[in-house]
Design a protein around this motif. Structure first.
Motif, PDB file in Angstrom:
ATOM      1  N   PHE A 185       0.840  -1.126   0.066  1.00 44.11           N
ATOM      2  CA  PHE A 185      -0.153  -0.077  -0.156  1.00 44.11           C
ATOM      3  C   PHE A 185       0.848   1.093  -0.023  1.00 44.11           C
ATOM      4  N   TYR A 186       0.494   2.276  -0.848  1.00 48.74           N
ATOM      5  CA  TYR A 186       1.388   3.204  -0.976  1.00 48.74           C
ATOM      6  C   TYR A 186       0.574   4.748  -0.536  1.00 48.74           C
ATOM      7  N   MET A 187       1.065   4.949   0.662  1.00 48.17           N
ATOM      8  CA  MET A 187       0.228   5.789   1.366  1.00 48.17           C
ATOM      9  C   MET A 187       0.991   7.133   1.878  1.00 48.17           C
ATOM     10  N   ILE A 188       1.760   7.604   1.287  1.00 46.40           N
ATOM     11  CA  ILE A 188       2.433   8.685   1.630  1.00 46.40           C
ATOM     12  C   ILE A 188       1.663  10.067   1.056  1.00 46.40           C
ATOM     13  N   PRO A 189       1.836  11.168   1.964  1.00 45.56           N
ATOM     14  CA  PRO A 189       0.812  12.046   1.795  1.00 45.56           C
ATOM     15  C   PRO A 189       1.559  13.017   0.657  1.00 45.56           C
ATOM     16  N   ILE A 190       1.428  12.763  -0.696  1.00 44.67           N
ATOM     17  CA  ILE A 190       2.135  13.677  -1.594  1.00 44.67           C
ATOM     18  C   ILE A 190       1.056  13.621  -2.921  1.00 44.67           C
ATOM     19  N   SER A 191       1.460  14.554  -3.754  1.00 45.89           N
ATOM     20  CA  SER A 191       0.380  14.551  -5.134  1.00 45.89           C
ATOM     21  C   SER A 191       0.235  13.206  -5.773  1.00 45.89           C
ATOM     22  N   THR A 192      -1.261  13.137  -6.174  1.00 47.85           N
ATOM     23  CA  THR A 192      -1.505  11.822  -6.910  1.00 47.85           C
ATOM     24  C   THR A 192      -1.051  11.970  -8.275  1.00 47.85           C
ATOM     25  N   GLY A 193      -0.408  12.957  -8.821  1.00 48.06           N
ATOM     26  CA  GLY A 193      -0.073  12.891 -10.122  1.00 48.06           C
ATOM     27  C   GLY A 193       0.620  11.806 -10.669  1.00 48.06           C
ATOM     28  N   SER A 194       0.791  11.545 -11.864  1.00 43.50           N
ATOM     29  CA  SER A 194       1.521  10.595 -12.358  1.00 43.50           C
ATOM     30  C   SER A 194       3.015  10.680 -12.145  1.00 43.50           C
ATOM     31  N   SER A 195       3.343  11.941 -11.863  1.00 47.71           N
ATOM     32  CA  SER A 195       4.944  12.052 -11.612  1.00 47.71           C
ATOM     33  C   SER A 195       5.413  11.212 -10.449  1.00 47.71           C
ATOM     34  N   ASN A 196       4.405  10.999  -9.630  1.00 48.67           N
ATOM     35  CA  ASN A 196       4.635  10.362  -8.331  1.00 48.67           C
ATOM     36  C   ASN A 196       4.288   8.637  -8.261  1.00 48.67           C
ATOM     37  N   TYR A 197       3.749   8.420  -9.465  1.00 50.27           N
ATOM     38  CA  TYR A 197       3.438   6.893  -9.618  1.00 50.27           C
ATOM     39  C   TYR A 197       4.850   6.020  -9.488  1.00 50.27           C
ATOM     40  N   ILE A 198       4.459   4.883  -8.900  1.00 49.83           N
ATOM     41  CA  ILE A 198       5.830   3.906  -8.971  1.00 49.83           C
ATOM     42  C   ILE A 198       5.724   2.992  -9.947  1.00 49.83           C
ATOM     43  N   ASN A 199       6.649   3.378 -11.107  1.00 43.82           N
ATOM     44  CA  ASN A 199       6.469   2.642 -12.215  1.00 43.82           C
ATOM     45  C   ASN A 199       7.397   1.603 -12.580  1.00 43.82           C
ATOM     46  N   LYS A 200       8.326   1.143 -11.387  1.00 43.13           N
ATOM     47  CA  LYS A 200       9.090  -0.049 -11.252  1.00 43.13           C
ATOM     48  C   LYS A 200       9.090  -0.469  -9.735  1.00 43.13           C
ATOM     49  N   ILE A 201       8.751  -1.953  -9.558  1.00 41.95           N
ATOM     50  CA  ILE A 201       9.271  -2.059  -8.183  1.00 41.95           C
ATOM     51  C   ILE A 201      10.203  -3.516  -8.237  1.00 41.95           C
ATOM     52  N   GLU A 202      10.967  -3.822  -7.574  1.00 39.09           N
ATOM     53  CA  GLU A 202      11.708  -5.088  -7.440  1.00 39.09           C
ATOM     54  C   GLU A 202      11.846  -5.410  -6.167  1.00 39.09           C
ATOM     55  N   LEU A 203      11.863  -6.808  -6.091  1.00 38.22           N
ATOM     56  CA  LEU A 203      12.062  -7.164  -4.856  1.00 38.22           C
ATOM     57  C   LEU A 203      13.044  -8.261  -4.906  1.00 38.22           C
ATOM     58  N   ASN A 204      14.329  -8.231  -3.879  1.00 32.73           N
ATOM     59  CA  ASN A 204      15.435  -9.042  -4.076  1.00 32.73           C
ATOM     60  C   ASN A 204      16.052  -8.767  -5.519  1.00 32.73           C
ATOM     61  N   GLY A 205      16.094  -7.564  -6.116  1.00 30.98           N
ATOM     62  CA  GLY A 205      16.569  -7.535  -7.651  1.00 30.98           C
ATOM     63  C   GLY A 205      15.822  -7.816  -8.736  1.00 30.98           C
ATOM     64  N   GLU A 206      14.854  -8.696  -8.384  1.00 31.29           N
ATOM     65  CA  GLU A 206      13.913  -9.034  -9.276  1.00 31.29           C
ATOM     66  C   GLU A 206      12.743  -8.210  -9.500  1.00 31.29           C
ATOM     67  N   LEU A 207      12.249  -8.207 -10.806  1.00 37.16           N
ATOM     68  CA  LEU A 207      11.317  -7.279 -11.253  1.00 37.16           C
ATOM     69  C   LEU A 207       9.820  -7.793 -10.623  1.00 37.16           C
ATOM     70  N   LEU A 208       9.088  -6.951 -10.010  1.00 37.22           N
ATOM     71  CA  LEU A 208       7.760  -7.257  -9.349  1.00 37.22           C
ATOM     72  C   LEU A 208       6.708  -6.762 -10.020  1.00 37.22           C
ATOM     73  N   SER A 209       6.867  -5.482 -10.433  1.00 40.42           N
ATOM     74  CA  SER A 209       5.747  -4.648 -11.318  1.00 40.42           C
ATOM     75  C   SER A 209       6.552  -3.695 -12.151  1.00 40.42           C
ATOM     76  N   THR A 210       5.695  -3.132 -13.257  1.00 38.34           N
ATOM     77  CA  THR A 210       6.367  -2.106 -14.223  1.00 38.34           C
ATOM     78  C   THR A 210       5.285  -1.013 -14.256  1.00 38.34           C
ATOM     79  N   ASP A 211       5.589  -0.094 -15.379  1.00 43.68           N
ATOM     80  CA  ASP A 211       4.617   1.003 -15.748  1.00 43.68           C
ATOM     81  C   ASP A 211       3.385   0.382 -16.112  1.00 43.68           C
TER      82      ASP A 211
END
Length: 286
Positions: free
Chosen positions: A42-68
């Motif tokens: 869950f991404y619950m940081i109080p910042i702007s909801t605009g696309s510039s703050n989207y997390i477009n890549k997540i890695e877990l232990n160096g392996e790709l978990l999600s992309t844009d």
């Protein structure tokens, strides 16, 4: 001619019998061990909801978990489908976030993921995530009708101001409309137990009086927050800054749907920018 007809009927019957044969359909799936870590982010940081703050890549232990292709958006979670979880070996794991179109590295932490289902809450890029037991399976019940309550879990993620988590313990309370014609409401009742910053209540029932009798069932539920002192005493309603910059008592309402389970994540600033003021983000769990 009779023989031709008989042959035709025989072939037709053979085709029909073959068409009715039972075919087994197999799906590629594996049982998840009870020792496996399963988690939602869950991404619950109080910042702007605009696309510039989207997390477009997540890695877990160096392996790709999600992309844009399926970005992690503010006040949302991944995996996006209700009831789905990422899995990994229980224990220490490295979680890495890349933000925006330029994939700027903004979060790189080691988290200790326990076995079972967990809720991993990112509340600051400068702090380790909160890891809270998901309390699965979610509450369910069987009824001859449509039931009369919804299930809510409240999370205290409020900051006093940027970088300053609250030191207040909060009691979430609700009331519901008992008479849809007059609008009369019930007395206030506690929803779960008091919780400090980084804590969540257990799954708790909030009563629903259906607005439409012949329906699956929904009705308005009203909420408030009480401040609980160190001695357990009720210190009154929570005061915070509203959208107009005024300090007011917190109150809100949501439509409650019978049989649902929903997270009520209370995040944002109590005293800071009205744009990122503290409020509940309702997210469906079931």
């Amino acid at each position: 001619m009779k023989n031709i007809t008989k042959i035709g009927l025989f072939l037709l019957c053979t085709f029909l019998v073959a068409s009715c044969e039972k075919n087994e359909i197999e799906y590629m799936a594996e049982d998840v061990s009870v020792t496996t870590a399963q988690f939602q982010i869950f991404y619950m940081i109080p910042i702007s909801t605009g696309s510039s703050n989207y997390i477009n890549k997540i890695e877990l232990n160096g392996e790709l978990l999600s992309t844009d292709a399926s970005p992690l958006k503010i006040n949302s979670y991944l995996p996006t489908s209700v009831g789905k979880y990422y899995t990994t070996q229980a224990g220490a794991s490295k979680l890495t976030f890349y933000k925006g179109s330029d994939l700027d590295l903004v979060y790189d932490v080691t988290v200790d993921l326990p076995a079972g289902k967990s809720t991993v809450i990112i509340h600051s890029f400068d702090e380790a995530p909160l890891i809270i037991d998901a309390e699965v399976p979610y509450p369910t019940y069987t009824t001859d009708g449509t039931g009369d309550y919804t299930n809510i879990r409240f999370y205290n993620l409020m900051y006093e101001s940027e970088g300053v988590p609250t030191d207040l313990t909060l009691q979430y309370q609700f009331q519901y409309i008992v008479d849809n014609e007059t609008g009369d409401r019930s007395d206030w009742a506690n929803l779960g137990e008091p919780v400090a910053f980084g804590e969540a209540t257990s799954w708790s029932r909030a009563d629903v009086n259906k607005r439409i009798e012949i329906s699956s069932g929904y009705g308005y539920i009203y909420y408030r927050l009480r401040v609980i002192g160190d001695d357990g005493s009720d210190q009154g309603n929570l005061i915070l800054k509203n959208a107009y910059g005024n300090m007011v008592e917190y109150s809100d309402y949501w439509t409650g749907y019978i049989g649902y389970a929903r997270h009520h994540m209370f995040n944002g600033y109590r005293n800071d920018s009205p744009s990122y003021r503290a409020r509940v983000r309702q997210i469906t769990a079931l």
